[in-house]
Design an enzyme around this catalytic site. Structure first.
Site, PDB file in Angstrom:
ATOM      1  N   ASP A  43      73.979  61.965   4.813  1.00  0.00           N
ATOM      2  CA  ASP A  43      72.593  62.846   4.424  1.00  0.00           C
ATOM      3  C   ASP A  43      72.658  64.280   3.867  1.00  0.00           C
ATOM      4  O   ASP A  43      72.919  64.332   2.768  1.00  0.00           O
ATOM      5  CB  ASP A  43      71.590  62.645   5.565  1.00  0.00           C
ATOM      6  CG  ASP A  43      70.294  62.760   5.214  1.00  0.00           C
ATOM      7  OD1 ASP A  43      69.865  63.256   4.274  1.00  0.00           O
ATOM      8  OD2 ASP A  43      69.223  62.831   6.235  1.00  0.00           O
ATOM      9  N   HIS A  78      66.563  56.843   8.207  1.00  0.00           N
ATOM     10  CA  HIS A  78      65.635  57.168   9.080  1.00  0.00           C
ATOM     11  C   HIS A  78      64.632  56.156   9.696  1.00  0.00           C
ATOM     12  O   HIS A  78      63.332  56.524   9.771  1.00  0.00           O
ATOM     13  CB  HIS A  78      65.169  58.568   8.583  1.00  0.00           C
ATOM     14  CG  HIS A  78      65.945  59.414   8.062  1.00  0.00           C
ATOM     15  ND1 HIS A  78      67.182  60.090   8.388  1.00  0.00           N
ATOM     16  CD2 HIS A  78      66.001  60.182   6.735  1.00  0.00           C
ATOM     17  CE1 HIS A  78      67.902  60.749   7.867  1.00  0.00           C
ATOM     18  NE2 HIS A  78      66.969  60.937   6.687  1.00  0.00           N
TER      19      HIS A  78
END
Ligand SMILES: [Zn+2]
Length: 459
Positions: A320, A269
């Site tokens: 994720d 991220h």
């Protein structure tokens, strides 16, 4: 004994090649890849073969939450309100549940063409906050799920000590994650017995919120050299602002300035970077871990991919929270996010390369392999025999020219065109079905039923 597969078309590091004979050893590592070969008698022949993709960021238990967080709360919903729901979910999960959920998740990942996963694992302790008698108990249950599914795995036990910048004490609902540098080094040591061609063990400071720079320095000093290190870096604007308030610097600038970055690092991220941070990351050789479907689901924001690719920055993809388990969807949304943002087309380009799909697939293989710390990501001698076979009988691939194959797969339709998947020289998916699917599904169904009862009890 030599194991062989003949592919009339195979994706090699330089692109599509014809009549490729692949040979691997008993441990599942390729020892020979020959183009323009003649198919030996009685060897299995396939049409379109590609290296399996690496899923560089996974929290396996979150697979069981899919679709359960899409109801509006009383105020505006955000990443932070989602996180509260996730904490509540994590409270009840047992190690057996973790194994069952992981097996289901990884089987789905395999069916869609992922052959490796990096597991960012932070539920370490029992619900009351005590350690299990064997510290690695939870991580080993995840490894059990990986073994049952057959996926290759990089286990990353997560250092999680604080609730926010400035060493804020953890909240009660974070007590299962609580860990010190010594705890993580002991976990890495215990997990070492599982290391093999299929399993690597690295480590992951959760974020600069949950681990201080001093702790990360100590962790690096205690880790075996060259093992992969992953961290969540800049997922949310609030996190960036908190970091600036605490240190005067943005998260990536703080980490890079204090410790430096190198190819062993994966920054998950890397959503909110300044121009200087983006440039530094691209030049460092570290991998940006991009998770487009989760980042969209959580309302994180968009990574500035074209500038990064123009500077030869490395990236890979991860599922994720597992709202999607398909590399096609991650890569498609990676490109589509940029198109929507810039109002242009064909944006994610490697310098000198014009075909978006080819560049995305190849770069995600390279970055993912680096992030995994394992010998995967290409069909070359010395790498794992990890591959997928596309369904050449599907209309999307009828009569396709080499230049169009990946684009037709990645940018057209919703059918899963992955037909067969091999990991370490063994078929794990045949004709679209995982070879252990009935048992894995039965365990997962029982787990969901138990978790549902536990939640009702707690409500
Ligand atoms: Zn994550």
């Amino acid at each position: 004994m030599i194991h062989q597969l003949f592919a009339s078309h195979a994706w090699l590091p330089e692109g599509w090649a014809n009549d490729v004979l692949l040979e691997w050893d008993a441990e599942g590592s390729l020892h020979s890849v020959v183009q323009n070969a003649v198919p030996p008698a009685a060897v299995e022949q396939q049409h379109m073969v590609l290296p399996g993709m690496i899923n560089l960021h996974s929290h396996a238990f979150q697979r069981a939450m899919g679709g359960l967080t899409e109801r509006a709360g009383d105020g505006p919903d955000s990443f932070w309100t989602w996180r509260d729901l996730m904490y509540r979910f994590a409270r009840h999960i047992t190690p057996d549940h973790m194994a069952a959920i992981a097996a289901q998740l990884y089987a789905e990942c395999l069916r869609h063409g992922y052959t490796s996963v990096c597991e960012f694992h932070y539920i370490h302790r029992q619900p009351d906050g005590a350690w299990y008698p064997r510290m690695a108990n939870c991580a080993e249950h995840i490894l059990q799920g990986a073994r049952q599914s057959g996926i290759g795995i990089t286990m990353l036990p997560v250092l999680y000590s604080w609730a926010n910048f400035g060493e804020q004490p953890l909240r009660a609902e974070q007590n299962r994650f609580q860990s010190s540098v010594d705890d993580i080094l002991r976990l890495v040591d215990q997990l070492g017995v599982h290391r093999s061609a299929q399993v690597e063990v690295g480590a992951a400071p959760h974020s600069l919120r949950a681990a201080s720079i001093g702790q990360i320095r100590e962790l690096l000093a205690g880790m075996p050299a060259e093992r992969p290190i992953h961290i969540h870096i800049a997922e949310q604007i609030r996190e960036v602002n908190d970091c600036i308030t605490f240190s005067g610097e943005r998260p990536l600038a703080l980490l890079a300035g204090q410790l430096g970055l190198s190819p062993r690092w994966t920054l998950v991220h890397a959503t909110h970077l300044s121009e200087e941070e983006l440039k530094y990351l691209a030049g460092s050789g570290a991998v940006a871990g991009l998770c487009p479907t989760t980042e969209a689901n959580l309302g994180d924001g968009l990574f500035t991919l074209p500038e990064y690719m123009a500077q030869h920055g490395r990236f890979g993809i991860g599922s994720d929270s597992h709202v999607s388990t398909s590399p096609v969807e991650e890569l498609r949304w990676l490109e589509y996010g940029q198109r929507l943002s810039y109002q242009r087309r064909n944006i994610s380009l490697v310098p000198g390369q014009k075909r978006v799909a080819d560049g995305l697939w190849q770069q995600a293989l390279i970055g993912g392999a680096q992030a995994s710390g394992r010998r995967v990501g290409s069909l070359e001698p010395g790498k794992r025999a990890d591959l997928l076979v596309l369904d050449a009988d599907h209309p999307n691939l009828f009569d396709s020219e080499p230049d169009d194959r990946l684009a037709r797969w990645l940018f057209s339709g919703n059918d899963n065109l992955v037909r067969d998947v091999m990991v370490g020289g063994q078929w794990k998916v045949r004709f679209g079905r995982h070879v252990e699917q009935p048992q894995i599904s039965a365990n997962y169904r029982a787990t969901l039923a138990q978790l549902g009862k536990l939640r009702q009890h707690a409500a």
